[in-house]
Scaffold this motif. Sequence first.
Motif, short mmCIF file in Angstrom:
data_model
loop_
_atom_site.label_atom_id
_atom_site.label_comp_id
_atom_site.label_asym_id
_atom_site.label_seq_id
_atom_site.Cartn_x
_atom_site.Cartn_y
_atom_site.Cartn_z
N THR A 70 35.01 51.65 54.22
CA THR A 70 34.48 50.91 55.37
C THR A 70 33.09 50.37 55.07
OG1 THR A 70 35.76 52.28 56.88
CG2 THR A 70 33.92 51.08 57.83
N VAL A 71 32.27 51.16 54.40
CA VAL A 71 30.94 50.70 54.01
C VAL A 71 31.07 49.55 53.00
CG1 VAL A 71 28.82 51.36 52.78
CG2 VAL A 71 29.81 52.89 54.49
N GLY A 72 32.00 49.66 52.07
CA GLY A 72 32.23 48.58 51.11
C GLY A 72 32.66 47.30 51.79
N PHE A 73 33.59 47.42 52.74
CA PHE A 73 34.04 46.26 53.50
C PHE A 73 32.87 45.61 54.23
CE2 PHE A 73 35.27 44.55 57.63
CZ PHE A 73 36.17 43.57 57.25
N ALA A 74 32.07 46.43 54.90
CA ALA A 74 30.93 45.90 55.65
C ALA A 74 29.91 45.25 54.73
CB ALA A 74 30.28 47.02 56.46
N THR A 75 29.72 45.81 53.55
CA THR A 75 28.76 45.24 52.59
C THR A 75 29.20 43.86 52.15
OG1 THR A 75 28.20 47.46 51.82
CG2 THR A 75 27.59 45.62 50.39
N PHE A 76 30.47 43.70 51.82
CA PHE A 76 30.96 42.39 51.42
C PHE A 76 30.92 41.40 52.59
CE2 PHE A 76 32.92 44.55 47.74
CZ PHE A 76 32.43 43.72 46.75
N ARG A 77 31.28 41.87 53.76
CA ARG A 77 31.24 41.00 54.94
C ARG A 77 29.80 40.56 55.21
NH1 ARG A 77 32.76 42.49 61.09
NH2 ARG A 77 32.29 40.45 61.95
N GLY A 78 28.85 41.49 55.05
CA GLY A 78 27.44 41.16 55.26
C GLY A 78 26.92 40.16 54.25
N SER A 79 27.54 40.11 53.08
CA SER A 79 27.13 39.13 52.07
C SER A 79 28.01 37.89 52.11
CB SER A 79 27.15 39.77 50.68
OG SER A 79 28.47 40.13 50.33
N SER A 80 28.74 37.71 53.22
CA SER A 80 29.60 36.53 53.47
C SER A 80 30.77 36.42 52.50
CB SER A 80 28.78 35.24 53.46
OG SER A 80 27.81 35.28 54.47
N ASP A 81 31.19 37.52 51.93
CA ASP A 81 32.36 37.54 51.06
C ASP A 81 33.49 38.26 51.79
OD1 ASP A 81 34.31 37.82 49.13
OD2 ASP A 81 33.04 38.86 47.68
N THR A 82 34.42 37.49 52.32
CA THR A 82 35.56 38.09 53.02
C THR A 82 36.81 38.13 52.15
OG1 THR A 82 36.08 35.95 54.00
CG2 THR A 82 34.72 37.44 55.31
N VAL A 83 36.76 37.45 51.01
CA VAL A 83 37.93 37.39 50.14
C VAL A 83 38.12 38.71 49.38
CG1 VAL A 83 38.96 36.20 48.17
CG2 VAL A 83 37.79 34.90 49.94
N LEU A 130 39.64 41.41 51.49
CA LEU A 130 41.03 41.08 51.77
C LEU A 130 41.91 41.45 50.59
CD1 LEU A 130 43.18 39.75 53.59
CD2 LEU A 130 42.62 37.58 52.46
N LYS A 131 41.46 41.13 49.39
CA LYS A 131 42.23 41.47 48.18
C LYS A 131 42.35 42.99 48.02
CE LYS A 131 41.05 37.34 45.48
NZ LYS A 131 40.28 36.85 44.33
N ILE A 132 41.25 43.69 48.24
CA ILE A 132 41.27 45.16 48.10
C ILE A 132 42.19 45.77 49.15
CG2 ILE A 132 39.87 47.25 48.32
CD1 ILE A 132 37.57 45.64 47.01
N SER A 133 42.11 45.27 50.36
CA SER A 133 42.96 45.79 51.44
C SER A 133 44.44 45.53 51.15
CB SER A 133 42.56 45.14 52.76
OG SER A 133 43.35 45.63 53.80
N LEU A 134 44.75 44.33 50.69
CA LEU A 134 46.15 44.02 50.35
C LEU A 134 46.65 44.93 49.24
CD1 LEU A 134 46.18 40.11 50.51
CD2 LEU A 134 47.40 41.69 52.01
N PHE A 135 45.83 45.13 48.22
CA PHE A 135 46.24 45.96 47.10
C PHE A 135 46.44 47.42 47.53
CE2 PHE A 135 45.24 48.59 43.33
CZ PHE A 135 46.33 48.24 42.55
N SER A 136 45.48 47.96 48.29
CA SER A 136 45.61 49.36 48.70
C SER A 136 46.78 49.55 49.66
CB SER A 136 44.31 49.88 49.31
OG SER A 136 44.05 49.27 50.55
N ASN A 137 47.06 48.56 50.49
CA ASN A 137 48.23 48.65 51.37
C ASN A 137 49.52 48.54 50.58
OD1 ASN A 137 47.58 49.00 54.28
ND2 ASN A 137 46.18 47.33 53.80
N PHE A 138 49.52 47.75 49.51
CA PHE A 138 50.68 47.67 48.63
C PHE A 138 50.93 49.02 47.96
CE2 PHE A 138 52.44 47.06 44.37
CZ PHE A 138 53.68 46.51 44.71
N VAL A 139 49.85 49.68 47.52
CA VAL A 139 49.97 51.01 46.91
C VAL A 139 50.59 51.98 47.92
CG1 VAL A 139 48.65 53.00 46.06
CG2 VAL A 139 48.13 50.71 45.22
#
Length: 192
Positions: A42-55, A58-67
């Motif tokens: 969650t902290v990692g997600f927020a860090t990327f979102r705070g730096s305007s990187d939403t891609v 999204l990739k990490i979430s898709l991959f972990s959900n695939f796992v």
Amino acid sequence: LLLFAPNFVLSSVLAPDSPSLPYALPYLRIRALSFIPALLSTVGFATFRGSSDTVTPLKISLFSNFVNAALDPLLIFTARLGVPGAALATVASEFVAMGAYGRSLSRKGLLKFRSLLSMPSFTKLQPLLLGGAAVQLRSIALNIVFLSVTRSTQSLDNTGVAASAHSIAINVFQVGGVVLLALSTVAAFLVP
């Protein structure tokens, strides 16, 4: 509490004679192992979102959900672990997400592992704590509402039909929430 006192935690949702309790107890014990990885993700997600990187998230979430989706049938049916297998699959996907966030944050220079050993001063943390207090209060309020609704739903019948219907409704609500959050996030970037 989740790991060492799961009966206490489950008593906030399930009655002591609930037929769901024998399934919920091992599930919660195993899922408790992913509390820290989920928090760090969650902290990692927020860090990327705070730096305007939403891609990247999204990739990490898709991959972990695939796992998770790949491990679920393997652990539940092939390994015949049942409900604990579902919990193990989710724990594994949380660890994968945590590792992916750590690696991505490190590559972008947003995380330095040597700085993890030192604690920032309170004066540096104070604005974050004050700014995050409202978000935490909202999150606590939502969780209390979901907890009380879940407890009420669990007590409706002993067959588990109402609880299953409630779980499906919650998932539909969460999908809608994801869409709503995505739209509000895009608006937050585009409007300014």
